[in-house]
Write a protein that holds these residues in place. Sequence first.
Motif, short mmCIF file in Angstrom:
data_model
loop_
_atom_site.label_atom_id
_atom_site.label_comp_id
_atom_site.label_asym_id
_atom_site.label_seq_id
_atom_site.Cartn_x
_atom_site.Cartn_y
_atom_site.Cartn_z
N TYR A 1 -51.68 16.65 38.68
CA TYR A 1 -52.89 16.21 38.00
C TYR A 1 -53.01 14.73 38.28
O TYR A 1 -52.08 13.96 37.99
CB TYR A 1 -52.80 16.48 36.48
CG TYR A 1 -53.92 15.83 35.73
CD1 TYR A 1 -55.20 16.37 35.73
CD2 TYR A 1 -53.71 14.64 35.04
CE1 TYR A 1 -56.24 15.76 35.05
CE2 TYR A 1 -54.74 14.03 34.36
CZ TYR A 1 -56.00 14.58 34.37
OH TYR A 1 -57.02 13.97 33.71
N ASN B 1 -44.83 16.82 48.19
CA ASN B 1 -44.65 17.52 46.91
C ASN B 1 -44.13 18.94 47.04
O ASN B 1 -44.51 19.83 46.28
CB ASN B 1 -45.96 17.52 46.11
CG ASN B 1 -46.36 16.15 45.67
OD1 ASN B 1 -45.52 15.36 45.25
ND2 ASN B 1 -47.64 15.84 45.77
N ALA C 1 -46.99 15.99 37.46
CA ALA C 1 -46.80 17.38 37.89
C ALA C 1 -45.56 17.95 37.24
O ALA C 1 -44.57 17.25 37.03
CB ALA C 1 -46.67 17.46 39.41
N ILE D 1 -47.24 26.31 43.33
CA ILE D 1 -47.55 27.39 44.27
C ILE D 1 -46.24 27.84 44.89
O ILE D 1 -45.51 27.02 45.48
CB ILE D 1 -48.52 26.92 45.36
CG1 ILE D 1 -49.84 26.46 44.73
CG2 ILE D 1 -48.77 28.03 46.37
CD1 ILE D 1 -50.76 25.74 45.70
N TRP E 1 -50.30 10.20 39.09
CA TRP E 1 -50.30 11.65 38.95
C TRP E 1 -49.15 12.13 38.09
O TRP E 1 -48.18 11.42 37.87
CB TRP E 1 -50.34 12.35 40.31
CG TRP E 1 -49.17 12.15 41.24
CD1 TRP E 1 -49.08 11.20 42.22
CD2 TRP E 1 -47.95 12.91 41.32
NE1 TRP E 1 -47.89 11.33 42.90
CE2 TRP E 1 -47.18 12.38 42.37
CE3 TRP E 1 -47.45 14.00 40.61
CZ2 TRP E 1 -45.93 12.88 42.72
CZ3 TRP E 1 -46.21 14.50 40.95
CH2 TRP E 1 -45.46 13.95 42.00
N GLU F 1 -44.70 24.31 45.96
CA GLU F 1 -45.54 23.11 46.05
C GLU F 1 -46.05 22.75 44.67
O GLU F 1 -46.54 23.61 43.93
CB GLU F 1 -46.72 23.37 46.99
CG GLU F 1 -46.27 23.60 48.43
CD GLU F 1 -47.43 23.83 49.37
OE1 GLU F 1 -48.25 22.91 49.51
OE2 GLU F 1 -47.49 24.93 49.94
N GLN G 1 -48.56 20.98 42.02
CA GLN G 1 -49.99 20.78 41.91
C GLN G 1 -50.23 19.63 40.94
O GLN G 1 -50.41 19.86 39.74
CB GLN G 1 -50.69 22.05 41.45
CG GLN G 1 -50.60 23.18 42.46
CD GLN G 1 -51.40 24.37 42.00
OE1 GLN G 1 -51.10 24.99 41.00
NE2 GLN G 1 -52.44 24.69 42.75
#
Length: 182
Positions: A19, A109, A27, A2, A25, A15, A17
Amino acid sequence: MIFTATRLTGAFVIELQPYTDERGWFARFYCKNEFGQHIGHTKEWVQLNHSISYRKGTIRGMHFQHPPYREIKMVRCIAGAVFDVIVDLRRDSPTFLQWTGVELSATNNRMLYIPEGFAHGFQTLEENSALLYHHTEYYTPEAEGGFRHDDPAFAIEWPLSVSSISARDSGHPFVDNNFKGI
């Protein structure tokens, strides 16, 4: 990702996002196509740097490179937290000599995309804070510039008292009436 514009033209908070699943996670923090589409970034990243600051309250900055070595930077905190600050030094900019700051941390993040013609610095909000920096120009010592972190011309509102700063950074000059930008 974002992309959110800051109040200083050309600077963005990005930012991730992630997963997320039971393993953790994943990203993406750079995609040439997305950066080109969202913010017009087309330059190649030519240098990556990593810094660690041990003490909470440490300040590094305010650094920049003079033309023709002005650089775009992208900064991401991968451990701890920092208050990341940029100052617009572009002579023809409507936000000339204005600053903005954003908290970057290993948990929020966020990254900060810093256009050419900005001074950059940060203050650590936690011990053992680490940053990754992407640069579109090579470090060029003869093009190096800096201003004091406590320069009244900027009136940066640092969140903590300064616990540590290098002799080099505390020796940078204040902006004077002769400074016309870069």
